[in-house]
Write a protein that holds these residues in place. Structure first.
Motif, mmCIF file in Angstrom:
data_model
loop_
_atom_site.group_PDB
_atom_site.id
_atom_site.type_symbol
_atom_site.label_atom_id
_atom_site.label_comp_id
_atom_site.label_asym_id
_atom_site.label_seq_id
_atom_site.Cartn_x
_atom_site.Cartn_y
_atom_site.Cartn_z
ATOM 1 N N TRP A 98 -0.385 1.040 5.362
ATOM 2 C CA TRP A 98 -1.049 0.960 3.567
ATOM 3 C C TRP A 98 -1.816 -0.017 3.520
ATOM 4 O O TRP A 98 -1.483 -1.613 3.639
ATOM 5 C CB TRP A 98 0.685 1.251 2.813
ATOM 6 N N ALA A 100 -4.472 -1.517 0.595
ATOM 7 C CA ALA A 100 -5.293 -1.619 -0.615
ATOM 8 C C ALA A 100 -5.698 -2.357 -1.372
ATOM 9 O O ALA A 100 -4.757 -3.607 -1.283
ATOM 10 C CB ALA A 100 -4.199 -0.957 -1.616
ATOM 11 N N PRO A 109 -3.415 -0.071 -7.523
ATOM 12 C CA PRO A 109 -5.061 0.107 -6.599
ATOM 13 C C PRO A 109 -5.766 0.205 -7.126
ATOM 14 O O PRO A 109 -6.394 1.372 -7.851
ATOM 15 C CB PRO A 109 -3.703 1.290 -4.944
ATOM 16 N N ALA A 112 -7.856 2.330 -1.913
ATOM 17 C CA ALA A 112 -6.276 2.209 -0.950
ATOM 18 C C ALA A 112 -6.833 3.278 0.189
ATOM 19 O O ALA A 112 -7.346 3.932 0.137
ATOM 20 C CB ALA A 112 -5.488 2.871 -1.751
ATOM 21 N N VAL A 393 -11.809 0.324 3.584
ATOM 22 C CA VAL A 393 -11.160 -0.438 1.369
ATOM 23 C C VAL A 393 -12.311 -1.507 1.115
ATOM 24 O O VAL A 393 -12.925 -1.482 -0.006
ATOM 25 C CB VAL A 393 -10.052 -0.756 1.411
#
Length: 407
Positions: A98, A100, A109, A112, A393
């Motif tokens: 994960w 984010a 978020p 993400a 991201v």
């Protein structure tokens, strides 16, 4: 940090300077253990963005809806986001990621990516940052002093290296994060209270996150030395007071054994009868998304006084990960906090950083069931994947060219 087994180097038995060399070698992709690490496979091209749950644009933009809780108070699962890019180097076993960018006010978020964000993984030593957060809460409440001192006893000594007698709370907290000292962790965990460490997750509705057991406790349970754990079927589903009561009894069982005796039992267990399901039964646990949520609150809304925030920053910035981030080498990291953990066939890394332009990023990497029993040399591969997620991201984080020295 490491699973304490005779067939692999013991991370917590190593002096700090040896650990530094080991991490450096790991980041260079060099094996530092006996036993074969699989050779990195050729890098794969980044796949087109695919979906976890619904159609989203190619950019991993997320509709900013505050995290919602179910009727039982538990946080709902991860929002629908683009799938994380594939690992650029081979990583075996079950994987989770994960990454984010989070809004610093709502902590939702903004952008993400994820892979198996709602799957449960063992945390290993990554859980120790929750002990620090709970400790700082107790400090603010006036129930713990940073100058309070502790001796190492047969009851509180865990596996690996351990602090000198008379070490104070402030220094124990640094040992816990910088060196992943298990005995320092267990002393602080018990001093704060099992329930207050678990409350770090419970207060956020992180119902798949278990933080309640000190390190020695899960090892004692894993090898079958806890009569409490052996005699109940309620542990996995236990919550609230029931879990606390069981944890207190398991903790009492754990303190009855010398650490050297436990070490021998673990050696035999890991070499002869280890099962991956056992890790999920006894270890502290979380999901990539829930751990990422915890980290966002831990660094951006911890509810701490300025003195406690300063203590938190100084300790968490000593955790591993900053030097492994491409964003750091691009000169784009101004604040950082991180923690890693590894054990028998498992590896975890998590962290938070703020960029020069004010963006806030959290990441959580989890691996369980790796082909390698000793996983620290997989650090470079793990961060290669984390960095791919960060690039997805934030945009590509390109290292700055080093300037030639002036003559």
């Amino acid at each position: 940090m490491l699973a304490p087994v005779r067939s692999a180097p013991f991370w917590n038995l190593l002096p700090p300077e040896v650990k530094t060399v080991a991490l450096t070698l790991a980041l260079l992709g060099l094996s530092v253990t006996v036993g074969a690490c699989r050779k990195p496979e050729p890098g794969t091209a980044r796949a087109p963005v695919v979906l976890e749950r619904r159609t989203v644009p190619e950019t991993p933009e997320v509709t900013q809806i505050p995290p919602r809780r179910r009727a039982d108070g538990c946080l709902e699962g991860a929002p629908a986001v683009a799938k994380a890019p594939p690992p650029p180097h081979h990583l075996s076993g079950r994987l989770g990621l994960w990454v984010a960018q989070v809004d610093p006010v709502t902590l939702t978020p903004v952008r993400a990516v994820g892979t198996n964000p709602d799957s449960v993984f063992p945390l290993a030593s990554t859980y120790k940052q929750a002990v620090l957060w709970a400790l700082l809460r107790e400090f603010d409440a006036g129930r713990v002093s940073p100058t309070e001192r502790f001796d190492v006893t047969h009851q509180n000594q865990s596996l690996g290296g351990y602090p000198y007698d008379g070490t104070n709370v402030r220094d124990l907290s640094l040992r816990m994060i910088r060196y992943s000292d298990n005995t320092a962790t267990d002393i602080l965990h018990r001093r704060v209270g099992l329930e207050r460490v678990q409350a770090v997750a419970d207060d956020l509705g992180l119902c798949h996150t278990r933080l309640i057991l000190p390190t020695r406790d899960w090892w004692v349970a894993q090898v079958g030395l806890s009569q409490t754990f052996n005699s109940t079927t309620r542990w996995a589903a236990a919550r609230g007071k029931d879990r606390l009561n069981l944890a207190a009894l398991i903790d009492k069982d754990a303190q009855a054994y010398r650490s050297d005796y436990l070490q021998r039992k673990l050696d035999t267990y890991f070499e002869q009868r280890h099962k991956l399901d056992d890790d999920l039964r006894v270890h502290n646990l979380s999901t990539p998304y829930e751990l990422g949520t915890l980290i966002a609150y831990e660094f951006l809304k911890p509810g701490l006084s300025p003195r406690a925030r300063k203590w938190q920053h100084e300790v968490m910035s000593s955790g591993y990960g900053r030097s492994a981030l491409r964003a750091q080498h691009a000169g784009n990291v101004v604040n950082f906090g991180g923690k890693g953990g590894n054990g028998w066939r498992l590896l975890t890394y998590s962290g938070y950083f703020q960029t020069k332009d004010g963006r806030h990023v959290v990441y959580a990497f989890m691996q369980h069931g790796a082909d390698q029993t000793y996983t620290l040399p997989l650090t470079r591969r793990a961060f290669a994947w984390i960095n791919e997620g960060v690039d997805a991201v934030l945009g590509p984080q390109k290292p700055t060219k080093s300037r030639k020295p002036k003559h």
